[in-house]
Design an enzyme around this catalytic site. Structure first.
Site, PDB file in Angstrom:
ATOM      1  N   THR A  86       0.797  -1.219   0.000  1.00 31.48           N
ATOM      2  CA  THR A  86       0.000   0.000   0.000  1.00 31.48           C
ATOM      3  C   THR A  86       0.835   1.276   0.000  1.00 31.48           C
ATOM      4  OG1 THR A  86      -1.859  -1.098   1.064  1.00 31.48           O
ATOM      5  CG2 THR A  86      -1.734   1.297   1.303  1.00 31.48           C
ATOM      6  N   ASN A 107       5.091  -0.624   3.941  1.00 27.77           N
ATOM      7  CA  ASN A 107       4.243   0.013   4.949  1.00 27.77           C
ATOM      8  C   ASN A 107       5.040   0.301   6.214  1.00 27.77           C
ATOM      9  OD1 ASN A 107       2.114  -0.287   3.154  1.00 27.77           O
ATOM     10  ND2 ASN A 107       1.391  -2.180   4.107  1.00 27.77           N
ATOM     11  N   ASP A 169      -4.177   6.131   6.969  1.00 29.75           N
ATOM     12  CA  ASP A 169      -3.337   7.330   7.033  1.00 29.75           C
ATOM     13  C   ASP A 169      -2.396   7.402   5.837  1.00 29.75           C
ATOM     14  OD1 ASP A 169      -0.706   5.962   7.900  1.00 29.75           O
ATOM     15  OD2 ASP A 169      -2.028   5.381   9.529  1.00 29.75           O
ATOM     16  N   HIS A 358      -1.930  -1.535  -5.727  1.00 36.47           N
ATOM     17  CA  HIS A 358      -1.417  -2.876  -6.003  1.00 36.47           C
ATOM     18  C   HIS A 358      -2.602  -3.756  -6.390  1.00 36.47           C
ATOM     19  CE1 HIS A 358      -3.115  -4.052  -2.106  1.00 36.47           C
ATOM     20  NE2 HIS A 358      -2.477  -3.029  -1.568  1.00 36.47           N
TER      21      HIS A 358
END
Length: 551
Positions: A86, A107, A169, A358
């Site tokens: 992500t 991440n 976030d 992705h």
């Protein structure tokens, strides 16, 4: 004339000069059309390209179909880096740069010297506004080493506004860049919040939105399938054995039976379904109104990353009926959002782009049922085997401090203490990984820095995922069908099921309709939007213009 007036005039002159220097060549679409008043950048977290096309006949007339039928769409769009997760994807989209330039290698990762955990958007100097903040929460773009399209736009004219919104976030912060403003969903309260990195207090429109307690309307609400049961024959039925003891199917209710009122457990559960996505788009409408986005000739950027699909696919896989229906739910939400944009901004005043951070692999158990090789890797057990192998050759010690992003991180302090060879340790760690059944490739820091293995399997993709200042010492990728973790399905590989994502564009003034089959990459989005906005591309961008007619 006062000094500050002179400064303003000078700044305006410089901005005009920069804009003129970056204007597209005469005769192109970008030159012929006025700049868009608003760029609407949409991300569906965890959406593989195959899903958009598999259910095309079930789409609403004006959601995804707006792009497919009346916009430009790329049938062969991919990420070029190997560790497709992500944060890495969200950092790539509007910088036009892969992790080897953005520094967002995953991440989370470990500090390469101390081995302490680092979160992609973590920044202990900033806290959420009005909400509790933990040490590794995402509060700023501090770790992002590249500028975005929005950063360039605001450097040209600081009156341009750039806003990022997401259920996650990292999905809000990274596309918003260094100079935009990010708002993210708070799983403990069901509200949206920014952080003190951006401002001391929320503007009034944010407080008004949160005061309405938008998440509470979904307490004990059901996510129901949009279509009759027969319409889901192309996806896996509910309650597959690999979903785990809790199973999974529709209808699904949000809010535990024992809960008498909304609370953190309920608010967090909303992420795994269509309801936080609905709120994200609702909050985007509030931002458009509250910030007056797209209401003048100074372009603004609104980025909205819809997080629910990723949570659904992790829990049930992209092949599931739940994922199938979630895509259709998103489709209807987008249709309503586009109609509101047409009414408020004007259909010829904005350009919309949709992509994903992705794709998604099928569940290993599903692959096995289809006769395909697959498997799961237990990371803690693997680390134990790697350290046992290193101890056998180099003596006692936990030489591998842990996994960092998609690499093995060696213990620098132990290496210095025992005066061991870091290169020899990395070579042995690579050999130990490649002896494991699920590994496709692994390369050492020395190989990645020198480029000495150019042309080797997955080397270029792996190299683009590796950053010399941030990453570990042996970067690796798994074979097709293999995964880390105990979720039902995941992503993070250089294989097409993870790299191939939609790139869809709509804006008749700038984009001619049609399917484009040429291979393109997500890094191409940033320079293309820069051309449309008539600004220079971000300084670290490595993509090229998307092959749109006339651009």
């Amino acid at each position: 004339m006062k000094a500050h007036t002179l400064l303003r005039l000078l700044a305006a002159s410089l901005a005009a000069a920069l804009l003129a220097s970056c204007t597209a060549a005469p005769g192109t679409v970008a030159d012929a059309a006025p700049r868009p008043k608003l760029v609407v950048f949409l991300v569906v977290d965890g959406l593989p390209q195959r899903q958009v096309l598999d259910y095309r006949d079930q789409l609403a007339p004006d959601g995804f179909a707006r792009f497919l039928d009346r916009g430009a769409w790329f049938a062969n769009a991919h990420y070029g880096h190997a560790f497709t997760v992500t944060a890495a994807g969200h950092a790539t989209m509007l910088t036009g740069a892969y992790p080897h330039r953005t520094g967002i290698i995953g991440n989370d990762w470990r500090d390469p010297v101390t081995a302490e955990p680092v979160y992609c958007t973590g920044d202990t100097s900033a806290t959420y506004i009005g909400h509790a903040t933990n040490a590794l929460d995402g509060t700023s773009p501090k770790n992002l080493k590249a500028e975005t399209v929005g950063d360039v736009l605001r450097r040209v004219d600081s009156r341009s506004k750039v806003i990022g919104i997401s259920g996650k976030d990292r999905g809000a912060i990274l596309p918003a860049g260094k100079t935009g403003i990010a708002y993210m969903y708070m799983g403990a309260t069901g509200q949206f919040a920014s952080s003190t990195h951006y401002m001391a207090a929320h503007p009034a429109w944010v407080d008004r939105y949160n005061a309405g307690k938008p998440a509470d309307r979904y307490f004990k609400a059901e996510w129901k399938a949009l279509l009759p049961e027969a319409a889901y024959a192309r996806s896996l039925p509910d309650q597959q054995p690999w979903y785990g003891p809790a199973g999974g199917g529709l209808p699904a209710m949000f809010g535990a039976k024992e809960d008498s009122a909304p609370g953190p457990r309920f608010y967090g559960s909303l992420l795994r379904g269509p309801f936080v996505d609905a709120m994200s788009l609702e909050f985007a409408r509030a931002a458009i109104a509250g910030e007056q986005l797209g209401q003048d000739d100074i372009p603004d950027i609104l980025s909205v990353s819809l997080s629910g699909h990723d949570y659904v696919n992790h829990a049930f896989s992209a092949e599931s009926r739940l994922s199938h229906d979630h895509l259709l739910q998103l489709d209807r939400l987008l249709q309503a959002f586009f109609q509101d944009l047409d009414a408020r901004i004007g259909k010829d005043n904005y350009i919309a782009v949709l992509t994903a951070d992705h794709g998604f692999m099928p569940a290993p158990e599903y692959n096995a049922s289809q006769g395909r090789e697959s498997g799961r890797v237990n990371s803690s057990q693997l680390l134990g085997r790697v350290n046992a192998g290193l101890e056998k050759r180099f003596g006692p010690g936990k030489w591998a401090a842990g996994f960092s992003g998609s690499s093995v991180l060696l213990d620098k302090q132990l290496i210095a203490q025992k005066q061991a060879s870091a290169d020899a340790l990395a070579e042995e760690a690579r050999a130990l990984l490649m002896a494991e059944p699920g590994f496709a490739a692994a390369y050492t820091r020395r190989e990645l820095q020198s480029g000495s293995r150019a042309g080797a399997p997955f080397f270029e993709q792996i190299r683009k995922s590796w950053h010399a200042e941030v990453s570990g010492d042996v970067q690796y990728s798994l074979k097709p069908g293999w995964m880390f973790g105990n979720t039902v399905a995941t992503h993070g590989s250089p294989h097409p099921y993870d790299t191939q994502v939609p790139i869809l564009m709509y804006g008749p003034a700038w984009v001619k309709a049609g399917r484009i089959d040429a291979r393109v990459e997500v890094v191409d989005i940033a320079p293309t939007l820069s051309r449309v906005l008539r600004i220079a591309p971000p300084s670290s961008a490595e993509g090229k213009l998307l092959p749109l007619p006339g651009l």
